[in-house]
Motif scaffolding. Structure first.
Motif, short mmCIF file in Angstrom:
data_model
loop_
_atom_site.label_atom_id
_atom_site.label_comp_id
_atom_site.label_asym_id
_atom_site.label_seq_id
_atom_site.Cartn_x
_atom_site.Cartn_y
_atom_site.Cartn_z
N PRO A 92 0.83 -1.21 0.00
CA PRO A 92 0.00 0.00 0.00
C PRO A 92 0.86 1.25 0.00
O PRO A 92 1.83 1.35 0.75
N ARG A 93 0.53 2.19 -0.85
CA ARG A 93 1.27 3.44 -0.92
C ARG A 93 0.34 4.64 -0.96
O ARG A 93 0.72 5.73 -1.37
N ASP A 94 -0.91 4.41 -0.58
CA ASP A 94 -1.89 5.49 -0.51
C ASP A 94 -1.51 6.45 0.61
O ASP A 94 -1.25 6.03 1.74
N VAL A 95 -1.50 7.74 0.32
CA VAL A 95 -1.16 8.73 1.34
C VAL A 95 -2.12 8.65 2.52
O VAL A 95 -1.73 8.78 3.67
N GLU A 96 -3.39 8.38 2.24
CA GLU A 96 -4.37 8.33 3.33
C GLU A 96 -4.12 7.15 4.24
O GLU A 96 -4.49 7.18 5.42
N GLN A 97 -3.50 6.09 3.74
CA GLN A 97 -3.16 4.98 4.62
C GLN A 97 -2.16 5.42 5.67
O GLN A 97 -2.25 5.04 6.84
N ASP A 98 -1.19 6.24 5.27
CA ASP A 98 -0.25 6.78 6.25
C ASP A 98 -0.98 7.58 7.32
O ASP A 98 -0.64 7.52 8.51
N LEU A 99 -1.98 8.34 6.91
CA LEU A 99 -2.74 9.14 7.88
C LEU A 99 -3.56 8.25 8.80
O LEU A 99 -3.67 8.52 10.00
N ARG A 100 -4.13 7.19 8.25
CA ARG A 100 -4.90 6.26 9.10
C ARG A 100 -4.00 5.62 10.15
O ARG A 100 -4.40 5.42 11.30
N VAL A 101 -2.79 5.29 9.73
CA VAL A 101 -1.85 4.67 10.67
C VAL A 101 -1.49 5.64 11.79
O VAL A 101 -1.44 5.28 12.97
N LEU A 102 -1.25 6.90 11.44
CA LEU A 102 -0.93 7.91 12.45
C LEU A 102 -2.10 8.08 13.43
O LEU A 102 -1.91 8.19 14.64
N GLY A 103 -3.32 8.12 12.89
CA GLY A 103 -4.49 8.26 13.76
C GLY A 103 -4.65 7.07 14.69
O GLY A 103 -4.98 7.23 15.87
N HIS A 104 -4.40 5.89 14.16
CA HIS A 104 -4.50 4.69 14.98
C HIS A 104 -3.44 4.70 16.09
O HIS A 104 -3.72 4.33 17.23
N ARG A 105 -2.25 5.15 15.74
CA ARG A 105 -1.18 5.22 16.74
C ARG A 105 -1.51 6.24 17.83
O ARG A 105 -1.25 5.98 19.02
N ALA A 106 -2.09 7.36 17.45
CA ALA A 106 -2.49 8.36 18.44
C ALA A 106 -3.52 7.79 19.42
O ALA A 106 -3.45 8.01 20.63
N GLU A 107 -4.47 7.04 18.90
CA GLU A 107 -5.49 6.42 19.76
C GLU A 107 -4.87 5.40 20.71
O GLU A 107 -5.23 5.32 21.88
N GLN A 108 -3.93 4.62 20.19
CA GLN A 108 -3.27 3.63 21.03
C GLN A 108 -2.52 4.28 22.18
O GLN A 108 -2.58 3.84 23.33
N LEU A 109 -1.79 5.34 21.86
CA LEU A 109 -1.02 6.04 22.89
C LEU A 109 -1.94 6.67 23.93
O LEU A 109 -1.66 6.63 25.14
N ALA A 110 -3.04 7.25 23.47
CA ALA A 110 -3.99 7.85 24.40
C ALA A 110 -4.60 6.80 25.31
O ALA A 110 -4.78 7.03 26.52
N ALA A 111 -4.92 5.63 24.75
CA ALA A 111 -5.52 4.57 25.56
C ALA A 111 -4.55 4.05 26.62
O ALA A 111 -4.96 3.57 27.68
N ARG A 112 -3.26 4.18 26.37
CA ARG A 112 -2.23 3.75 27.33
C ARG A 112 -1.88 4.86 28.32
O ARG A 112 -1.00 4.69 29.16
N GLY A 113 -2.57 5.99 28.21
CA GLY A 113 -2.30 7.08 29.12
C GLY A 113 -1.13 7.95 28.74
O GLY A 113 -0.69 8.78 29.54
N LEU A 114 -0.61 7.79 27.52
CA LEU A 114 0.53 8.58 27.05
C LEU A 114 0.00 9.77 26.25
O LEU A 114 0.09 9.82 25.02
N GLY A 115 -0.58 10.72 26.97
CA GLY A 115 -1.28 11.82 26.33
C GLY A 115 -0.41 12.71 25.48
O GLY A 115 -0.79 13.08 24.35
N PHE A 116 0.78 13.08 25.95
CA PHE A 116 1.63 13.98 25.19
C PHE A 116 2.16 13.31 23.93
O PHE A 116 2.28 13.94 22.87
#
Length: 297
Positions: free
Chosen positions: A174-198
């Motif tokens: 996959p080389r769709d630019v939006e896939q990169d954005l989806r991955v970043l969003g998913h990573r942000a949610e994971q970090l927030a769920a672990r309490g790593l807000g910053f």
């Protein structure tokens, strides 16, 4: 791209969070990513296996010398470069390790453009070295200058197939630019769920910086991404930044959503939820509310 999950924020806003998530896709490894992961893993393992298998076969295979060897005239002659002993298999072994490592990232749905470039590079190097040895392995001379009765071994064939598999993986990755954005969003949610807000804020800010170039700020999905960033600000106590961001993003929401009244209503509901929680935080500190409670209505 994905909107933030309201469950990670302060206050009871699970219902609003679910309404937002219905409008856009959650992150899942796309089919192309899974195909790329499978091909890269299989090809990488074949490259690693082929690197340690014999690259030279034939009646005189045991007599082959590798690297620099003494010649019959007392000088030195260059022996075969095939296999681990000759050094060329070290290149295919390294390419296989790289391919297997990248396969793990694709399997997790974390596709990046540099990963595809790395796969192409690994496959190209492996194939170049393999094909070169295919051509030259039968043209190797002994110390006396006579040509040996040898040919390509099974290791070369396995490496050739492995290199082709990795090259195919690079083409299907996959080389769709939006896939990169989806991955970043998913990573942000994971970090927030672990309490790593910053750390979550950093990823979400990176997502928005990239998304402003493509698909562009007028894409209504970015409204939800910005509201999620406001939620993350609120979670770490940056109430002023959260409220200021909600003001900014909702200022142009009518134009961005156009005739999508359902999407606009969901954005207003999420913005209102952020403000309600912001008001609750400042009220607990003895300060006046930022917006009236009925703003979202």
């Amino acid at each position: 791209m994905t909107a933030g999950n309201g469950d990670t924020g302060a206050g009871d806003n699970a219902e609003t969070g679910n309404a937002v998530l219905e409008l856009i896709d959650r992150v899942r490894p796309p089919l192309r990513g899974l195909i790329a992961a499978g091909l890269a893993a299989a090809g990488g393992l074949m490259l690693m296996l082929g690197s340690v298998l014999p690259w030279v076969a034939g009646p005189d295979a045991d007599a082959v010398t590798y690297g620099v060897a003494a010649s019959a005239t007392g000088g030195s002659a260059l022996g075969s470069r095939a296999g681990i002993a000759g050094g060329d298999a070290l290149v295919t072994l390294l390419a296989g390790i790289v391919a297997v490592g990248l396969a793990g990232w694709y399997g997790l749905g974390r596709a990046r453009r540099w990963q595809q470039t790395a796969l192409f590079g690994a496959a190209s190097l492996a194939l170049a070295w393999t094909v070169l040895d295919f051509v030259e392995v039968g043209d190797t001379a002994g110390p006396d200058g006579a040509r040996w009765d040898i040919g390509p071994g099974i290791g070369l064939y396995v490496c050739l197939l492995g290199g082709l598999a990795v090259l195919t993986a690079a083409g299907s990755a996959p080389r769709d630019v939006e896939q990169d954005l989806r991955v970043l969003g998913h990573r942000a949610e994971q970090l927030a769920a672990r309490g790593l807000g910053f750390e979550a804020i950093e990823k979400q800010q990176q997502l928005l910086r990239r998304a402003r170039r493509r698909p562009g700020w007028q894409d209504p999905r970015l409204t939800f991404e910005a509201l999620y960033l406001a939620r993350l600000y609120l979670n770490v106590g940056h109430v002023d930044r959260a409220v200021r961001l909600v003001h900014e993003v909702m200022g142009g929401a009518d134009e961005r959503f156009g005739g999508d009244q359902e999407g606009l209503a969901a954005a207003r509901a999420e913005a209102g939820s952020v403000i309600v929680d912001a008001n609750a935080q400042v009220a607990a500190a003895g300060h006046p509310a930022y917006w009236p409670a009925g703003w979202a209505d």
